[in-house]
Design a protein around this motif. Structure first.
Motif, PDB file in Angstrom:
ATOM      1  N   PRO A  59      12.014   0.026   8.192  1.00 14.88           N
ATOM      2  CA  PRO A  59      12.372   0.181   9.607  1.00 14.88           C
ATOM      3  C   PRO A  59      11.289   0.855  10.454  1.00 14.88           C
ATOM      4  CG  PRO A  59      14.158   0.958   8.196  1.00 14.88           C
ATOM      5  CD  PRO A  59      12.992   0.671   7.319  1.00 14.88           C
ATOM      6  N   PHE A  60      10.442   1.646   9.819  1.00 17.13           N
ATOM      7  CA  PHE A  60       9.410   2.362  10.554  1.00 17.13           C
ATOM      8  C   PHE A  60       8.164   1.518  10.833  1.00 17.13           C
ATOM      9  CE2 PHE A  60      11.865   5.605   8.276  1.00 17.13           C
ATOM     10  CZ  PHE A  60      12.299   6.352   9.356  1.00 17.13           C
ATOM     11  N   ILE A  61       7.974   0.428  10.100  1.00 14.02           N
ATOM     12  CA  ILE A  61       6.768  -0.377  10.295  1.00 14.02           C
ATOM     13  C   ILE A  61       7.026  -1.645  11.102  1.00 14.02           C
ATOM     14  CG2 ILE A  61       5.707   0.492   8.177  1.00 14.02           C
ATOM     15  CD1 ILE A  61       6.313  -2.223   6.888  1.00 14.02           C
ATOM     16  N   VAL A  62       8.271  -2.009  11.344  1.00 13.46           N
ATOM     17  CA  VAL A  62       8.585  -3.283  11.999  1.00 13.46           C
ATOM     18  C   VAL A  62       8.044  -3.336  13.426  1.00 13.46           C
ATOM     19  CG1 VAL A  62      10.468  -4.739  12.838  1.00 13.46           C
ATOM     20  CG2 VAL A  62      10.568  -3.777  10.554  1.00 13.46           C
ATOM     21  N   VAL A  77      11.030   4.440  -1.557  1.00 18.21           N
ATOM     22  CA  VAL A  77      10.075   4.744  -0.476  1.00 18.21           C
ATOM     23  C   VAL A  77       9.676   3.459   0.245  1.00 18.21           C
ATOM     24  CG1 VAL A  77       7.722   5.538  -0.001  1.00 18.21           C
ATOM     25  CG2 VAL A  77       9.205   6.860  -1.513  1.00 18.21           C
ATOM     26  N   GLY A  78       9.436   2.394  -0.511  1.00 22.02           N
ATOM     27  CA  GLY A  78       9.079   1.117   0.106  1.00 22.02           C
ATOM     28  C   GLY A  78      10.189   0.590   0.999  1.00 22.02           C
ATOM     29  N   LEU A  79      11.428   0.660   0.538  1.00 24.19           N
ATOM     30  CA  LEU A  79      12.557   0.179   1.335  1.00 24.19           C
ATOM     31  C   LEU A  79      12.789   1.046   2.573  1.00 24.19           C
ATOM     32  CD1 LEU A  79      15.071  -0.796  -1.477  1.00 24.19           C
ATOM     33  CD2 LEU A  79      13.811  -2.345   0.029  1.00 24.19           C
ATOM     34  N   ILE A  80      12.641   2.341   2.402  1.00 25.09           N
ATOM     35  CA  ILE A  80      12.842   3.257   3.531  1.00 25.09           C
ATOM     36  C   ILE A  80      11.754   3.069   4.595  1.00 25.09           C
ATOM     37  CG2 ILE A  80      12.751   5.710   4.174  1.00 25.09           C
ATOM     38  CD1 ILE A  80      14.277   6.250   1.537  1.00 25.09           C
ATOM     39  N   ARG A 126       0.824  -1.208   0.000  1.00 28.73           N
ATOM     40  CA  ARG A 126       0.000   0.000   0.000  1.00 28.73           C
ATOM     41  C   ARG A 126       0.860   1.260   0.000  1.00 28.73           C
ATOM     42  NH1 ARG A 126      -3.950  -0.362  -2.564  1.00 28.73           N
ATOM     43  NH2 ARG A 126      -2.512  -1.796  -3.467  1.00 28.73           N
ATOM     44  N   ILE A 127       1.960   1.254   0.744  1.00 28.21           N
ATOM     45  CA  ILE A 127       2.863   2.410   0.752  1.00 28.21           C
ATOM     46  C   ILE A 127       3.410   2.650  -0.644  1.00 28.21           C
ATOM     47  CG2 ILE A 127       5.125   3.204   1.571  1.00 28.21           C
ATOM     48  CD1 ILE A 127       4.402   1.799   4.273  1.00 28.21           C
ATOM     49  N   CYS A 128       3.852   1.590  -1.297  1.00 27.38           N
ATOM     50  CA  CYS A 128       4.395   1.727  -2.660  1.00 27.38           C
ATOM     51  C   CYS A 128       3.318   2.161  -3.644  1.00 27.38           C
ATOM     52  CB  CYS A 128       5.025   0.407  -3.110  1.00 27.38           C
ATOM     53  SG  CYS A 128       6.557   0.015  -2.267  1.00 27.38           S
ATOM     54  N   HIS A 129       2.127   1.595  -3.523  1.00 26.38           N
ATOM     55  CA  HIS A 129       1.034   1.955  -4.436  1.00 26.38           C
ATOM     56  C   HIS A 129       0.720   3.446  -4.347  1.00 26.38           C
ATOM     57  CE1 HIS A 129      -2.765   1.750  -6.582  1.00 26.38           C
ATOM     58  NE2 HIS A 129      -3.329   2.374  -5.554  1.00 26.38           N
TER      59      HIS A 129
END
Length: 137
Positions: free
Chosen positions: A114-117, A108-111, A80-83
């Motif tokens: 760490p914030f969603i883990v 953006v998806g890779l960055i 969803r973040i990437c979309h």
């Protein structure tokens, strides 16, 4: 997954997979889940004096938690973040080539990882406490 492979290798299980193809990646994920369950089951069997019901409940708990916290929820969140970032980039950066937009989307998806883990791990733990762990313990 590296720590899991060490655990499976320590238990005498050899893992071989070619992750270069989609089939190889699928096999790798399947082996990951099987090794998680196998390792947790073996460790719990040793700790619980071989009580099968307790071992099955704890193994199920570990497999469900791993599936939710490592595969399903992060995969959906990153998708969803990437979309939405790609939609934003296509709308506001029309002059950029599509390759640049795709690369920015991947970035953006890779960055975001760490914030969603930690929020996902904590959320799955709370969910498991309110459902599975309450039902079976």
């Amino acid at each position: 997954m590296g720590s899991l492979f060490r655990l499976c290798q320590r238990s005498g299980r050899v893992i071989q997979s070619n992750g270069a193809t989609a089939g190889g990646a699928s096999q790798l994920r399947s082996r990951h889940w099987l090794c998680t369950g196998r390792h947790c089951g073996q460790e719990l069997e040793n700790d619980q004096d071989g009580r099968p019901k307790k071992v099955l409940i704890e193994t199920g708990d570990a497999l469900i938690w791993q599936t939710l916290a490592s595969v399903i929820i992060p995969g959906y969140a990153i998708n969803r973040i990437c979309h939405h970032s790609q939609l934003y980039f296509k709308k506001h950066y029309r002059r950029f080539p599509i390759l640049a937009i795709n690369l920015m989307t991947v970035g953006v998806g890779l960055i975001s990882i760490p914030f969603i883990v930690h929020p996902i791990d904590n959320g799955v733990t709370i969910l498991m406490d309110l459902t599975y762990r309450r039902w079976f313990k």
